[in-house]
Motif scaffolding. Structure first.
Motif, mmCIF file in Angstrom:
data_model
loop_
_atom_site.group_PDB
_atom_site.id
_atom_site.type_symbol
_atom_site.label_atom_id
_atom_site.label_comp_id
_atom_site.label_asym_id
_atom_site.label_seq_id
_atom_site.Cartn_x
_atom_site.Cartn_y
_atom_site.Cartn_z
ATOM 1 N N ARG A 1 19.206 -7.118 -29.586
ATOM 2 C CA ARG A 1 17.817 -6.986 -30.063
ATOM 3 C C ARG A 1 17.655 -5.744 -30.935
ATOM 4 O O ARG A 1 16.926 -5.779 -31.921
ATOM 5 C CB ARG A 1 16.856 -6.937 -28.869
ATOM 6 C CG ARG A 1 16.745 -8.248 -28.121
ATOM 7 C CD ARG A 1 15.589 -8.211 -27.146
ATOM 8 N NE ARG A 1 15.592 -9.380 -26.279
ATOM 9 C CZ ARG A 1 14.678 -9.604 -25.344
ATOM 10 N NH1 ARG A 1 13.698 -8.744 -25.159
ATOM 11 N NH2 ARG A 1 14.731 -10.684 -24.601
ATOM 12 N N VAL A 2 18.308 -4.658 -30.549
ATOM 13 C CA VAL A 2 18.232 -3.441 -31.366
ATOM 14 C C VAL A 2 18.807 -3.708 -32.748
ATOM 15 O O VAL A 2 18.233 -3.302 -33.774
ATOM 16 C CB VAL A 2 18.988 -2.287 -30.674
ATOM 17 C CG1 VAL A 2 19.066 -1.079 -31.599
ATOM 18 C CG2 VAL A 2 18.294 -1.905 -29.368
ATOM 19 N N THR A 3 19.935 -4.412 -32.808
ATOM 20 C CA THR A 3 20.549 -4.755 -34.094
ATOM 21 C C THR A 3 19.622 -5.631 -34.923
ATOM 22 O O THR A 3 19.510 -5.462 -36.143
ATOM 23 C CB THR A 3 21.881 -5.484 -33.865
ATOM 24 O OG1 THR A 3 22.744 -4.652 -33.084
ATOM 25 C CG2 THR A 3 22.562 -5.804 -35.189
ATOM 26 N N SER A 4 18.920 -6.552 -34.267
ATOM 27 C CA SER A 4 17.985 -7.428 -34.974
ATOM 28 C C SER A 4 16.839 -6.633 -35.592
ATOM 29 O O SER A 4 16.405 -6.907 -36.709
ATOM 30 C CB SER A 4 17.435 -8.489 -34.010
ATOM 31 O OG SER A 4 18.452 -9.354 -33.579
ATOM 32 N N VAL A 5 16.352 -5.641 -34.860
ATOM 33 C CA VAL A 5 15.277 -4.787 -35.385
ATOM 34 C C VAL A 5 15.757 -4.049 -36.632
ATOM 35 O O VAL A 5 15.046 -3.979 -37.644
ATOM 36 C CB VAL A 5 14.802 -3.788 -34.309
ATOM 37 C CG1 VAL A 5 13.836 -2.774 -34.919
ATOM 38 C CG2 VAL A 5 14.126 -4.529 -33.159
ATOM 39 N N PRO B 1 6.815 -8.503 -35.175
ATOM 40 C CA PRO B 1 7.393 -9.061 -33.946
ATOM 41 C C PRO B 1 8.592 -8.286 -33.426
ATOM 42 O O PRO B 1 8.761 -8.142 -32.205
ATOM 43 C CB PRO B 1 7.791 -10.485 -34.370
ATOM 44 C CG PRO B 1 6.844 -10.826 -35.466
ATOM 45 C CD PRO B 1 6.671 -9.539 -36.212
ATOM 46 N N LEU B 2 9.421 -7.773 -34.329
ATOM 47 C CA LEU B 2 10.564 -6.997 -33.861
ATOM 48 C C LEU B 2 10.159 -5.582 -33.452
ATOM 49 O O LEU B 2 10.782 -4.981 -32.580
ATOM 50 C CB LEU B 2 11.653 -6.980 -34.925
ATOM 51 C CG LEU B 2 12.364 -8.336 -35.045
ATOM 52 C CD1 LEU B 2 13.272 -8.373 -36.258
ATOM 53 C CD2 LEU B 2 13.157 -8.649 -33.790
ATOM 54 N N LEU B 3 9.098 -5.055 -34.064
ATOM 55 C CA LEU B 3 8.546 -3.792 -33.573
ATOM 56 C C LEU B 3 7.990 -3.969 -32.167
ATOM 57 O O LEU B 3 8.114 -3.080 -31.317
ATOM 58 C CB LEU B 3 7.441 -3.286 -34.512
ATOM 59 C CG LEU B 3 7.876 -2.809 -35.897
ATOM 60 C CD1 LEU B 3 6.651 -2.421 -36.726
ATOM 61 C CD2 LEU B 3 8.844 -1.639 -35.786
ATOM 62 N N ILE B 4 7.379 -5.138 -31.920
ATOM 63 C CA ILE B 4 6.885 -5.447 -30.579
ATOM 64 C C ILE B 4 8.054 -5.478 -29.599
ATOM 65 O O ILE B 4 7.977 -4.934 -28.496
ATOM 66 C CB ILE B 4 6.136 -6.796 -30.576
ATOM 67 C CG1 ILE B 4 4.840 -6.687 -31.377
ATOM 68 C CG2 ILE B 4 5.821 -7.237 -29.142
ATOM 69 C CD1 ILE B 4 4.180 -8.027 -31.667
ATOM 70 N N THR B 5 9.153 -6.115 -30.010
ATOM 71 C CA THR B 5 10.347 -6.167 -29.167
ATOM 72 C C THR B 5 10.842 -4.762 -28.837
ATOM 73 O O THR B 5 11.176 -4.441 -27.688
ATOM 74 C CB THR B 5 11.461 -6.956 -29.875
ATOM 75 O OG1 THR B 5 11.015 -8.296 -30.106
ATOM 76 C CG2 THR B 5 12.735 -6.976 -29.048
ATOM 77 N N ILE C 1 13.467 -13.173 -40.954
ATOM 78 C CA ILE C 1 13.393 -14.391 -40.145
ATOM 79 C C ILE C 1 14.674 -14.571 -39.324
ATOM 80 O O ILE C 1 14.623 -14.910 -38.137
ATOM 81 C CB ILE C 1 13.148 -15.617 -41.045
ATOM 82 C CG1 ILE C 1 11.769 -15.512 -41.707
ATOM 83 C CG2 ILE C 1 13.238 -16.904 -40.234
ATOM 84 C CD1 ILE C 1 11.498 -16.604 -42.727
ATOM 85 N N SER C 2 15.817 -14.331 -39.955
ATOM 86 C CA SER C 2 17.091 -14.496 -39.247
ATOM 87 C C SER C 2 17.189 -13.545 -38.056
ATOM 88 O O SER C 2 17.715 -13.911 -36.998
ATOM 89 C CB SER C 2 18.260 -14.240 -40.200
ATOM 90 O OG SER C 2 18.267 -15.174 -41.258
ATOM 91 N N SER C 3 16.674 -12.340 -38.226
ATOM 92 C CA SER C 3 16.701 -11.379 -37.121
ATOM 93 C C SER C 3 15.891 -11.887 -35.943
ATOM 94 O O SER C 3 16.308 -11.789 -34.784
ATOM 95 C CB SER C 3 16.151 -10.022 -37.587
ATOM 96 O OG SER C 3 16.932 -9.499 -38.634
#
Length: 334
Positions: free
Chosen positions: A132-136, A113-117, A298-300
């Motif tokens: 969002r970059v930090t979350s990835v 999901p974060l790769l999708i983002t 999950i937290s990301s």
């Protein structure tokens, strides 16, 4: 509470998110049943039977086969490329699942999901910021906690799970990119045709006798001979087909109607559900570092949702509602 609040008033967005969450909560049941079957069946046999069941259902209920024939050739090709991305993701996922605990494979996979983002900003030009970059990046660190490269707990099959996540992310970017092409029944039918056709070459090898046990569960899952299903095993495969078909429909519906970077984090519902199935069926309790990794992943994703909620509130506070704007205008006119 902020997660529920984030589900916006827009009915289509709300429906898309709820259906996707339900589909992702059900899909670990498919993964668990296939892992159970992996000790006796070759993967291609399961995939072929499951795909035929799905094609039959979507063709009867949604006239999928008929609608595929009405598509322009270019759309058929694009839908097929999209479908093959999911085929690759599926094979990589189950090759790793044959040798690894369900919770480990699912946790690595759900970097997707974060790769999708991330990919949505490059391919779809959807705007993402530093949060969002930090979350990835945090999610990638979480995957490293789960995989533990360079230690005795690292298994090469984990790379297949990571490859599955990458292929799945590309698949969903295709889904979003093709949101205006064709129709949903045709899209799903082609997806399951890709499953079926991709299984045929390997199934022919399995049907001819396959290979004797190699001692590696992942290779055995690919290369062993076909077997005759028992009644209960056939029920298992039918349940797998039902859950996969449902997820195919709701996921494609969601990604065709909502921004990929917005809806992707809601897929994390599958991680805790897969942990529960792994504990109940195999007694596979994640290690302490795996728990840390899953927590980071999950937290990301949740943080992405939280930031979207904050942005939504800020935007709403800056932009007056149309009704309020009209009242202001009326006062000016008076």
């Amino acid at each position: 509470s902020f997660l529920i609040g984030f589900i916006m008033n827009d009915r289509l967005t709300k429906l898309s998110i709820l259906l996707l969450m339900l589909g992702m909560a059900l899909i670990p049941l498919n993964d668990s049943l296939i892992k159970l079957l992996s000790s006796r069946y070759p993967l291609a046999q399961i995939v072929a039977i499951r795909a035929l069941f799905c094609i039959l259902v979507i063709s009867v209920i949604g006239q999928g086969a008929k609608k595929v024939l009405l598509l322009p050739w270019r759309t058929v090709v694009l839908f097929s490329i999209r479908g093959m991305c999911l085929v690759i993701a599926m094979y990589f996922f189950f090759i790793s699942l044959a040798s690894l605990p369900l919770s480990t494979v699912v946790s690595i996979f759900f970097i997707s999901p974060l790769l999708i983002t991330f990919l949505s900003s490059i391919v779809l030009k959807e705007k993402i910021g530093i949060h969002r970059v930090t979350s990835v990046i945090c999610a990638l660190i979480g995957v490293m906690f789960v995989m533990k490269p360079g230690t005795s707990e690292f298994h090469p099959e984990m790379l297949f799970a990571l490859g599955s996540a990458i292929s799945y992310a590309i698949f969903q970017i295709f889904t979003r990119r093709l949101k205006s092409d064709g129709n949903l029944p045709a899209l799903i039918t082609i997806q399951h045709l890709c499953y079926f056709l991709s299984a045929l070459p390997l199934l022919a090898f399995n049907w001819s006798g396959g290979l004797n046990s190699t001692g590696n569960m992942s290779f055995d899952f690919l290369l062993r001979a076909t077997v005759s299903p028992t009644f209960m095993e056939f029920i298992y495969i039918a349940i797998c087909a039902g859950t996969v078909l449902f997820l195919s429909l709701v996921s494609s519906f969601a990604y065709r109607n909502v921004e990929a970077s917005l809806i992707a984090p809601f897929e994390y519902v599958a991680i805790p559900v897969s942990v529960v199935w792994g504990i109940l069926i195999w007694g596979d309790y994640p290690s302490s570092t795996a728990w840390i990794g899953m927590g980071l992943i999950i937290s990301s994703g949740i943080y992405v949702v939280y930031r979207e909620r904050i942005n939504q509130v800020e935007t709403t506070s800056r932009v007056p509602m149309p009704g309020s704007a009209g009242m202001v205008q009326n006062k000016k006119d008076d």
